[in-house]
Enzyme design. Structure first.
Site, PDB file in Angstrom:
ATOM      1  N   SER A   1       0.695  -1.160  -0.396  1.00  0.00           N
ATOM      2  CA  SER A   1      -0.023   0.035  -0.006  1.00  0.00           C
ATOM      3  C   SER A   1       0.999   1.414  -0.153  1.00  0.00           C
ATOM      4  O   SER A   1       2.114   1.654   0.757  1.00  0.00           O
ATOM      5  CB  SER A   1      -1.237   0.540   0.748  1.00  0.00           C
ATOM      6  OG  SER A   1      -1.869  -1.136   1.059  1.00  0.00           O
ATOM      7  N   GLN A   2       0.430   2.325  -0.763  1.00  0.00           N
ATOM      8  CA  GLN A   2       0.897   3.872  -0.475  1.00  0.00           C
ATOM      9  C   GLN A   2       1.060   3.958   1.215  1.00  0.00           C
ATOM     10  O   GLN A   2       0.260   3.792   2.051  1.00  0.00           O
ATOM     11  CB  GLN A   2       0.108   4.494  -1.175  1.00  0.00           C
ATOM     12  CG  GLN A   2       0.502   6.140  -0.677  1.00  0.00           C
ATOM     13  CD  GLN A   2      -1.055   7.411  -1.495  1.00  0.00           C
ATOM     14  OE1 GLN A   2      -1.900   6.405  -2.044  1.00  0.00           O
ATOM     15  NE2 GLN A   2      -1.118   8.206  -1.547  1.00  0.00           N
TER      16      GLN A   2
END
Length: 223
Positions: free
Chosen positions: A70-71
């Site tokens: 994920s970011q």
């Protein structure tokens, strides 16, 4: 065990790391324990070698089995919403590369993280072991069923999209606990949502739109 890392002089990402921390602060992340965790966990160890140059960029990156890491800003937002304390036990649904588990493990006393893909789980467990984490347990399991042997949990985090939170997860959440999940259509935008389990019931707070891969039931038979 929470881990302190000594940067490798041959792979020193100090500037990129500092830029990411600045980005997180600009996005409103202020929790000092969380910021310290982002400083300590070497994200470059969790990304695919082909994406190594993007390890400290604030964006999601592909990993095996069609999943993503994920970011960082989303990892930070979700973790901050947990209001995580060093005494807490955490259940994470969706291990992936193990990066978010490492962030959680830098703060919490114990983390149990579930992954339906055996190859991802094995790689993450080995990666976390090499980095020195002894307070993170990686389990191959159906995330929608939670993991009752270690329940109840102070905090639960789902890192995959759900139309609604599986009831089994609320059953495994301690009174006063918090659950954070992206809720909405798996193939569309979801709403990152915080659920607090109080004496009067579940208090729900919607946060920001996000995009996650869907939470799938069962354990993958091939990968």
């Amino acid at each position: 065990m929470r881990v302190t890392f000594v940067p490798d002089p041959e792979a020193d990402d100090a500037l990129e790391r500092a830029e990411l921390l600045l980005t997180l602060r600009k996005r409103g992340i202020r929790d000092p324990l969380l910021m310290r965790a982002f400083e300590q966990v070497p994200r470059e160890r969790f990304v695919d070698p082909a994406c190594r140059s993007l390890a400290w960029v604030d964006q999601a990156l592909p990993i095996s089995c069609g999943q993503t890491i994920s970011q960082p800003a989303v990892v930070a937002l979700m973790t901050e919403a947990l209001d995580l304390k060093p005494s807490h036990s955490v259940l994470e649904i969706g291990t992936g590369s193990g990066y978010h588990a490492a962030i959680l493990g830098q703060i919490a006393e114990r983390v149990v993280t579930l992954e339906r893909f055996r190859t991802l789980a094995q790689a993450a467990a080995e990666r976390l072991r090499r980095l020195g984490y002894t307070n993170i347990e990686v389990v191959v399991a159906d995330g929608s069923a939670g993991y009752a042997p270690r329940a109840p949990y102070d905090r639960i985090i789902i890192t995959a999209a759900v139309n609604e939170v599986p009831p089994a997860l609320f059953d495994q959440l301690r009174q006063g606990g918090v659950l954070v999940a992206p809720v909405g259509p798996p193939q569309d935008t979801q709403m990152l949502t915080r659920f607090a389990l109080t004496a009067d019931g579940i208090v729900k707070r919607e946060m920001v739109p996000v995009r996650f891969v869907p939470l799938l039931k069962g354990v993958a038979q091939v990968l």
